[in-house]
Design a protein around this motif. Structure first.
Motif, PDB file in Angstrom:
ATOM      1  N   VAL A 437      23.698  60.817  51.192  1.00  9.73           N
ATOM      2  CA  VAL A 437      22.481  60.689  51.989  1.00  9.73           C
ATOM      3  C   VAL A 437      22.255  61.974  52.780  1.00  9.73           C
ATOM      4  CG1 VAL A 437      21.347  59.388  53.823  1.00  9.73           C
ATOM      5  CG2 VAL A 437      22.793  58.192  52.176  1.00  9.73           C
ATOM      6  N   ALA A 438      21.066  62.524  52.691  1.00  5.90           N
ATOM      7  CA  ALA A 438      20.749  63.754  53.431  1.00  5.90           C
ATOM      8  C   ALA A 438      20.879  63.492  54.929  1.00  5.90           C
ATOM      9  CB  ALA A 438      19.342  64.222  53.099  1.00  5.90           C
ATOM     10  N   PRO A 439      21.355  64.477  55.691  1.00  3.51           N
ATOM     11  CA  PRO A 439      21.573  64.272  57.135  1.00  3.51           C
ATOM     12  C   PRO A 439      20.360  63.737  57.878  1.00  3.51           C
ATOM     13  CG  PRO A 439      22.577  66.337  56.429  1.00  3.51           C
ATOM     14  CD  PRO A 439      21.806  65.816  55.251  1.00  3.51           C
ATOM     15  N   GLU A 440      19.154  64.134  57.468  1.00  4.32           N
ATOM     16  CA  GLU A 440      17.958  63.671  58.177  1.00  4.32           C
ATOM     17  C   GLU A 440      17.702  62.181  57.986  1.00  4.32           C
ATOM     18  OE1 GLU A 440      16.446  65.759  54.338  1.00  4.32           O
ATOM     19  OE2 GLU A 440      18.037  66.021  55.831  1.00  4.32           O
ATOM     20  N   HIS A 441      18.416  61.559  57.036  1.00  3.62           N
ATOM     21  CA  HIS A 441      18.255  60.120  56.807  1.00  3.62           C
ATOM     22  C   HIS A 441      19.421  59.307  57.362  1.00  3.62           C
ATOM     23  CE1 HIS A 441      14.729  60.909  54.446  1.00  3.62           C
ATOM     24  NE2 HIS A 441      15.398  61.604  53.540  1.00  3.62           N
ATOM     25  N   HIS A 442      20.330  59.938  58.086  1.00  5.13           N
ATOM     26  CA  HIS A 442      21.483  59.208  58.616  1.00  5.13           C
ATOM     27  C   HIS A 442      21.089  58.257  59.737  1.00  5.13           C
ATOM     28  CE1 HIS A 442      24.848  62.118  57.070  1.00  5.13           C
ATOM     29  NE2 HIS A 442      24.028  61.702  56.119  1.00  5.13           N
ATOM     30  N   THR A 443      19.932  58.476  60.320  1.00  8.89           N
ATOM     31  CA  THR A 443      19.438  57.602  61.388  1.00  8.89           C
ATOM     32  C   THR A 443      18.006  57.206  61.073  1.00  8.89           C
ATOM     33  OG1 THR A 443      20.828  58.658  63.056  1.00  8.89           O
ATOM     34  CG2 THR A 443      18.942  57.422  63.851  1.00  8.89           C
ATOM     35  N   ILE A 444      17.735  55.909  61.196  1.00  3.65           N
ATOM     36  CA  ILE A 444      16.369  55.437  60.958  1.00  3.65           C
ATOM     37  C   ILE A 444      16.085  54.267  61.894  1.00  3.65           C
ATOM     38  CG2 ILE A 444      17.229  54.086  59.006  1.00  3.65           C
ATOM     39  CD1 ILE A 444      14.417  54.171  57.811  1.00  3.65           C
ATOM     40  N   LYS A 445      14.898  54.264  62.481  1.00  2.96           N
ATOM     41  CA  LYS A 445      14.392  53.147  63.284  1.00  2.96           C
ATOM     42  C   LYS A 445      13.036  52.764  62.709  1.00  2.96           C
ATOM     43  CE  LYS A 445      12.856  53.723  67.564  1.00  2.96           C
ATOM     44  NZ  LYS A 445      12.844  53.882  69.052  1.00  2.96           N
ATOM     45  N   ALA A 446      12.927  51.534  62.232  1.00  2.59           N
ATOM     46  CA  ALA A 446      11.696  51.133  61.532  1.00  2.59           C
ATOM     47  C   ALA A 446      11.587  49.611  61.535  1.00  2.59           C
ATOM     48  CB  ALA A 446      11.700  51.668  60.096  1.00  2.59           C
ATOM     49  N   ILE A 538      16.303  37.420  61.682  1.00  2.00           N
ATOM     50  CA  ILE A 538      15.382  38.555  61.614  1.00  2.00           C
ATOM     51  C   ILE A 538      14.047  38.105  61.020  1.00  2.00           C
ATOM     52  CG2 ILE A 538      15.003  40.828  60.586  1.00  2.00           C
ATOM     53  CD1 ILE A 538      17.000  40.796  62.829  1.00  2.00           C
ATOM     54  N   ARG A 539      12.960  38.646  61.560  1.00  2.00           N
ATOM     55  CA  ARG A 539      11.621  38.352  61.059  1.00  2.00           C
ATOM     56  C   ARG A 539      10.932  39.663  60.672  1.00  2.00           C
ATOM     57  NH1 ARG A 539      14.154  34.320  61.528  1.00  2.00           N
ATOM     58  NH2 ARG A 539      13.673  32.493  62.826  1.00  2.00           N
ATOM     59  N   ASN A 540       9.961  39.573  59.790  1.00  2.12           N
ATOM     60  CA  ASN A 540       9.164  40.748  59.430  1.00  2.12           C
ATOM     61  C   ASN A 540       8.603  41.406  60.693  1.00  2.12           C
ATOM     62  OD1 ASN A 540       9.387  40.669  56.595  1.00  2.12           O
ATOM     63  ND2 ASN A 540       7.835  39.070  56.470  1.00  2.12           N
ATOM     64  N   GLY A 541       8.727  42.729  60.745  1.00  2.00           N
ATOM     65  CA  GLY A 541       8.184  43.477  61.872  1.00  2.00           C
ATOM     66  C   GLY A 541       9.166  43.751  62.982  1.00  2.00           C
ATOM     67  N   ASP A 542      10.280  43.029  63.047  1.00  2.00           N
ATOM     68  CA  ASP A 542      11.309  43.348  64.037  1.00  2.00           C
ATOM     69  C   ASP A 542      11.771  44.785  63.823  1.00  2.00           C
ATOM     70  OD1 ASP A 542      11.221  40.776  65.046  1.00  2.00           O
ATOM     71  OD2 ASP A 542      13.028  40.092  63.988  1.00  2.00           O
ATOM     72  N   VAL A 543      11.950  45.527  64.884  1.00  2.00           N
ATOM     73  CA  VAL A 543      12.370  46.914  64.760  1.00  2.00           C
ATOM     74  C   VAL A 543      13.887  46.990  64.719  1.00  2.00           C
ATOM     75  CG1 VAL A 543      12.342  49.207  65.823  1.00  2.00           C
ATOM     76  CG2 VAL A 543      10.301  47.754  65.908  1.00  2.00           C
ATOM     77  N   ILE A 544      14.399  47.617  63.663  1.00  2.00           N
ATOM     78  CA  ILE A 544      15.839  47.731  63.439  1.00  2.00           C
ATOM     79  C   ILE A 544      16.254  49.189  63.591  1.00  2.00           C
ATOM     80  CG2 ILE A 544      17.666  47.553  61.679  1.00  2.00           C
ATOM     81  CD1 ILE A 544      16.264  45.078  60.613  1.00  2.00           C
ATOM     82  N   VAL A 545      17.418  49.383  64.191  1.00  2.00           N
ATOM     83  CA  VAL A 545      18.021  50.705  64.295  1.00  2.00           C
ATOM     84  C   VAL A 545      19.249  50.744  63.394  1.00  2.00           C
ATOM     85  CG1 VAL A 545      19.174  52.369  65.802  1.00  2.00           C
ATOM     86  CG2 VAL A 545      17.209  51.062  66.650  1.00  2.00           C
TER      87      VAL A 545
END
Length: 606
Positions: A437-446, A538-545
């Protein structure tokens, strides 16, 4: 020794003291009675050699010659195991040349995840490991044997064989590989074609042609998945002949290595003066060596489950914290697909396992003071096999890698760590492999997009519903829900979304074998959704880190809000019948969580 490797090893020794001593005590007691066939009645013994030749019967009548048990996972549907068809005859000839006997003690199942991927049969895959372990125990239960040869390669098969054989750990045991198929379609091209198919840009005929060029002959698939990780780890544990892991099938060198394995296990047997069994070779230090090898090569994440189960079979208790701490300290020395573009044949040609072992021993990352099947000291394995005038010889490992883009020395690692992380948070505990995984993808909040069935993701993808930054949650995929299938079917779709510029991640209580590749994937998450774990809330739209750097897996909800939600519980009955799944209900009800090995041998309370 590297201080972290030493620290983790000492912690495992302390943690395992009682269970390890209990295991060794049982093996010592069983070993006192061997050769086991000396305890058989005349009727027992007559049944045991009724079908043997007169010469073999004469040999087995006396107790001063070895009888080798062959436990085989041969079938001719599984490409990796098809070469085993002729092995029993070759092994019998080699044993007779040593004045001994070899018998096929039994067979075990050997299913192919490549065939069952995305199909109902995949839900039996994880449970096949413990079925294989029981089959191995049944095969060896006749007490006719002084040594064991295990014929198996692929995903659940090697772990199952080892778990079963460790119940007979007083017997010397050698694993006999058959080798990878020659390289086919380049992996980068295979990956490209799969993504084109996922996007609807090519048809099934073009996809099948590409897949057929990739998987094209007898032998193990050449990417560095669970099967080839098995082979590398077993070799680093000293349970293969040195350098045997990645020699191609049906070659003179492969045949010579199989003969040598037979002769060596006979030398180790008690009738030939041997005193050590599998229990003496699988211990805390050899288990740590296996974990280090897994991490420095970016091997299969399935072994964050399987090697826990193997270790427990030997009375050794390890957990994900051990993996994570080792991963933070060991360098990454390989780039083998899916963590690179080249395959295990290129790795072997570059210097292979012997080069890797020599480097890691020199850096203090591997314990040298271990017993192997060829003697004391792992440095025996820093040698590559070859034929000289038809004689099998071992030469020192190459001084330099012949393919530095595939295999590197400690002086020039690809990365300073092993790329495996443990994730914790209010969504549970899981693992992530970031070596590809490229370093820029090691963290995601979505925001979350939630599925209870992996097959629903394709429809959402085709409808354009995933054209956004999102963390895909695929739940009710844990061992208790449906056997914890691998979810490789998701990989092309997630890869396409990331290539389109969206920030994408995956969270699941299922498995991916690390084949998620370039997309960050939190896998093996527990408590699983079936048990009312946080994923079920978990429900659709919940923000996950999903933060691999900090080891966090959380949803941005307060503890009170998360706890107040009623866990969703879909009807899973359709996953529990058909294709033999109804026979495995007690497996699903009894299985432990992934960090306990996802096994029904060691439940939650053991």
């Amino acid at each position: 020794m590297h201080p972290t490797v030493e620290k983790v090893t000492e912690r495992i020794v302390r943690r395992s003291r009682a269970t390890r001593e209990d295991y060794l005590s049982r093996m010592r007691e069983l070993g006192r009675n061997s050769p086991q066939r000396s305890s058989l009645s005349c009727g027992n013994l007559a049944h045991g050699f009724a079908a043997c030749s007169p010469g073999d019967k004469d040999t087995l009548t006396f107790m001063n010659k070895a009888n080798v048990a062959i436990v085989t996972a041969y079938n001719d549907m599984l490409s990796a195991h098809q070469p085993y068809g002729g092995y029993p005859d070759a092994i019998r000839r080699a044993a007779q040349g040593m004045g001994s006997v070899a018998q096929v003690a039994g067979g075990t199942p050997a299913m192919c995840d490549g065939v069952t991927q995305g199909q109902p049969g995949m839900e039996l895959s994880l449970f096949s490991r413990d079925t294989i372990a029981m089959s191995t125990a049944v095969a060896l239960s006749h007490n006719m044997f002084d040594a064991t040869l295990l014929l198996g390669i692929c995903d659940k098969i090697v772990p199952g064989l080892l778990i079963g054989a460790l119940s007979f750990g007083y017997l010397p045991t050698v694993l006999v590989p058959a080798g990878p198929m020659p390289s086919g379609l380049p992996n980068k091209e295979k990956q490209r074609i799969r993504q084109l198919y996922a996007e609807g840009k090519i048809g099934r005929d073009a996809l099948l042609e590409a897949e057929s060029q990739s998987y094209h002959s007898p032998g193990t698939c050449t990417f560095y998945g669970t099967a080839n990780s098995n082979q590398l780890l077993v070799e680093v544990m000293g349970l293969h002949m040195p350098g045997a892991a990645f020699v191609n099938p049906d070659t003179p060198l492969r045949s010579a290595l199989t003969q040598a394995a037979t002769e060596q296990v006979i030398r180790l047997s008690k009738p030939n003066g041997g005193e050590l069994g599998l229990a003496d070779m699988v211990n805390e230090k050899s288990i740590v060596n296996a974990l280090v090898a897994l991490l420095v090569t970016g091997g299969s994440t399935n072994h964050t489950i399987h090697w826990i189960a193997i270790a427990r079979a030997a009375g050794v208790i390890i957990d994900w914290s051990d993996y994570a701490e080792l991963s933070s300290a060991v360098p990454s020395l390989t780039r083998i697909y899916p963590n690179g573009q080249e395959d295990v044949n290129a790795f072997h040609q570059a210097g292979g396992t012997p080069f890797l072992i020599r480097e890691l021993l020199a850096g203090g990352y591997l314990h040298n003071d271990v017993q192997t099947i060829v003697g004391f000291g792992l440095d025996h394995y820093a040698r590559m096999p070859a034929l000289e005038r038809d004689a099998l010889v071992w030469r020192p490992a190459a001084e330099q890698s012949a393919r530095p883009e595939v295999l590197r020395s400690l002086a020039e690692p690809f990365a300073p760590d092993g790329g495996l992380k443990v994730l914790n948070g209010n969504l549970g505990r899981g693992v992530i492999k970031v070596s590809a995984v490229a370093p820029e993808h090691h963290t995601i909040k979505a925001p979350a997009v939630v599925f209870d069935d992996q097959n629903d993701l394709k429809a959402a993808f085709d409808a354009g519903e995933l054209n956004q930054d999102c963390i895909v949650v695929v739940r009710f995929q844990g061992p208790g829900a449906n056997g914890m299938p691998e979810l490789h079917k998701l990989t092309p779709y997630l890869g396409v979304l990331q290539d389109r510029g969206y920030r994408v991640g995956l969270v699941t209580d299922g498995r991916m074998s690390g084949a998620s590749g370039k997309v960050p994937a939190a896998i093996h998450v527990y408590p699983e959704a079936l048990e009312g774990g946080p994923l079920a809330r978990i429900r659709n739209g919940d923000v996950i880190v999903l933060d691999a750097r900090q080891g966090e897996l959380s949803v941005l909800l307060s503890d009170r809000e998360l706890a107040a939600r009623t866990p969703e519980q879909p009807d899973l009955t359709s996953y529990h019948t058909g294709y033999g799944r109804e026979l495995f209900g007690w497996f699903r009800r009894s299985v432990s969580h992934p960090e306990r090995g996802a096994s029904f041998f060691w439940n939650h309370d053991s």
